[in-house]
Structure formats: structure tokens, C-alpha cells
Design a protein around this motif. Structure first.
Motif, mmCIF file in Angstrom:
data_model
loop_
_atom_site.group_PDB
_atom_site.id
_atom_site.type_symbol
_atom_site.label_atom_id
_atom_site.label_comp_id
_atom_site.label_asym_id
_atom_site.label_seq_id
_atom_site.Cartn_x
_atom_site.Cartn_y
_atom_site.Cartn_z
ATOM 1 N N ILE A 225 1.097 -1.503 0.338
ATOM 2 C CA ILE A 225 -0.045 -0.126 0.076
ATOM 3 C C ILE A 225 0.734 1.010 0.243
ATOM 4 C CG2 ILE A 225 -1.573 1.473 0.933
ATOM 5 C CD1 ILE A 225 -3.102 -1.376 -0.402
ATOM 6 N N ASP A 226 1.956 1.087 0.564
ATOM 7 C CA ASP A 226 2.742 2.390 0.511
ATOM 8 C C ASP A 226 3.782 2.809 -0.412
ATOM 9 O OD1 ASP A 226 2.604 2.897 3.259
ATOM 10 O OD2 ASP A 226 4.160 1.658 3.553
ATOM 11 N N ILE A 227 3.760 1.637 -1.714
ATOM 12 C CA ILE A 227 3.980 1.707 -2.932
ATOM 13 C C ILE A 227 2.924 2.206 -3.952
ATOM 14 C CG2 ILE A 227 5.211 0.562 -5.089
ATOM 15 C CD1 ILE A 227 6.329 -2.166 -2.811
ATOM 16 N N VAL A 228 1.559 1.338 -3.312
ATOM 17 C CA VAL A 228 0.951 2.323 -4.115
ATOM 18 C C VAL A 228 0.860 4.139 -4.193
ATOM 19 C CG1 VAL A 228 -1.662 1.791 -4.731
ATOM 20 C CG2 VAL A 228 -0.503 0.197 -4.740
ATOM 21 N N THR A 229 0.642 3.917 -3.118
ATOM 22 C CA THR A 229 0.680 5.266 -2.611
ATOM 23 C C THR A 229 1.884 5.852 -3.061
ATOM 24 O OG1 THR A 229 -0.077 5.075 -0.206
ATOM 25 C CG2 THR A 229 0.274 7.036 -0.753
ATOM 26 N N GLN A 230 2.315 5.421 -2.953
ATOM 27 C CA GLN A 230 3.562 6.952 -3.778
ATOM 28 C C GLN A 230 3.719 7.202 -5.405
ATOM 29 O OE1 GLN A 230 6.574 8.716 -2.203
ATOM 30 N NE2 GLN A 230 4.781 8.121 -0.333
ATOM 31 N N ILE A 231 2.992 5.677 -6.087
ATOM 32 C CA ILE A 231 3.182 6.091 -7.466
ATOM 33 C C ILE A 231 2.092 6.669 -7.574
ATOM 34 C CG2 ILE A 231 1.908 3.993 -9.871
ATOM 35 C CD1 ILE A 231 3.376 2.090 -8.224
ATOM 36 N N SER A 232 0.237 6.939 -7.059
ATOM 37 C CA SER A 232 -0.271 7.843 -6.882
ATOM 38 C C SER A 232 -0.065 9.079 -6.574
ATOM 39 C CB SER A 232 -1.238 7.524 -6.160
ATOM 40 O OG SER A 232 -2.129 8.347 -6.191
ATOM 41 N N ALA A 233 1.066 9.354 -6.024
ATOM 42 C CA ALA A 233 1.562 10.558 -5.837
ATOM 43 C C ALA A 233 2.335 11.417 -6.972
ATOM 44 C CB ALA A 233 2.330 10.597 -4.218
ATOM 45 N N ARG B 144 1.058 14.944 -13.321
ATOM 46 C CA ARG B 144 -0.103 15.642 -14.376
ATOM 47 C C ARG B 144 -0.218 16.899 -14.054
ATOM 48 N NH1 ARG B 144 -3.080 10.993 -12.578
ATOM 49 N NH2 ARG B 144 -4.005 12.378 -10.263
ATOM 50 N N ARG B 145 0.394 17.359 -12.739
ATOM 51 C CA ARG B 145 -0.281 18.937 -12.958
ATOM 52 C C ARG B 145 0.908 18.892 -13.780
ATOM 53 N NH1 ARG B 145 -0.509 17.158 -7.410
ATOM 54 N NH2 ARG B 145 1.107 17.536 -6.683
ATOM 55 N N LEU B 146 2.686 18.497 -13.800
ATOM 56 C CA LEU B 146 3.720 19.339 -14.461
ATOM 57 C C LEU B 146 3.225 19.241 -16.156
ATOM 58 C CD1 LEU B 146 6.301 20.210 -15.340
ATOM 59 C CD2 LEU B 146 6.797 17.696 -15.199
ATOM 60 N N GLU B 147 2.268 18.110 -16.376
ATOM 61 C CA GLU B 147 1.565 18.699 -17.252
ATOM 62 C C GLU B 147 0.902 19.628 -18.031
ATOM 63 O OE1 GLU B 147 -0.417 14.586 -21.134
ATOM 64 O OE2 GLU B 147 -0.707 14.717 -18.274
ATOM 65 N N GLU B 148 -0.261 19.588 -17.022
ATOM 66 C CA GLU B 148 -0.736 20.558 -17.193
ATOM 67 C C GLU B 148 -0.138 21.994 -17.445
ATOM 68 O OE1 GLU B 148 -3.600 20.414 -13.772
ATOM 69 O OE2 GLU B 148 -4.464 18.255 -14.445
ATOM 70 N N GLU B 149 0.490 22.593 -16.710
ATOM 71 C CA GLU B 149 1.543 24.101 -16.589
ATOM 72 C C GLU B 149 2.222 23.656 -17.978
ATOM 73 O OE1 GLU B 149 1.279 26.285 -14.425
ATOM 74 O OE2 GLU B 149 0.195 25.264 -13.688
#
Length: 66
Positions: free
Chosen positions: A9-17, A23-28
Motif C-alpha cells: 500500500i505504501d508503494i501504491v500510494t507513492q505511485i499515485s503521488a 499530471r500537474r506538470l503536464e497541465e503547466e
């Protein structure tokens, strides 16, 4: 993290982050492209360049949901 045998779950959380950050970088970057490159193409009056910029944007938007 996988090599360190971290909790799944820690790994999945990091992947999500990481995905959210990308996504934010792509938008910028896309905003910057529109406000500079596309705006310049529109202001230039160059129809071929305008069409090219629109096609590029449509291709990027089409890939965004995949």
C-alpha cells in the motif's frame, strides 16, 4: 521501494503521488504551450502554423485520457 520489501500500500500510494505530480506538470507545460506557441501562431496569421498547432493540441488532448 520494491527492492526494500516495503508494504504494498505504501508503494501504491507513492505511485499515485507521482502520477498526480506528473499530471500537474503536464497541465503547466500545456498551459505554457498554449499561452506562447499557440498564441503566437494565432497572432502571426499563418494559417498553416495555426492548423498545425490545433492538430497538435487535439492529439495531446486525445491521448490525455488513455
Amino acid at each position: 521501494m520494491v527492492d526494500d520489501d516495503r508494504y504494498c500500500i505504501d508503494i501504491v500510494t507513492q505511485i499515485s503521488a507521482v502520477r498526480a505530480a506528473l499530471r500537474r506538470l503536464e497541465e503547466e507545460i500545456l498551459k505554457d504551450h498554449v499561452s506562447h506557441c499557440v498564441e503566437h501562431a494565432i497572432a502571426s496569421g499563418d494559417k498553416a502554423d495555426q492548423r498545425q498547432k490545433i492538430l497538435e493540441l487535439m492529439a495531446v488532448i486525445g491521448r490525455a485520457d488513455r
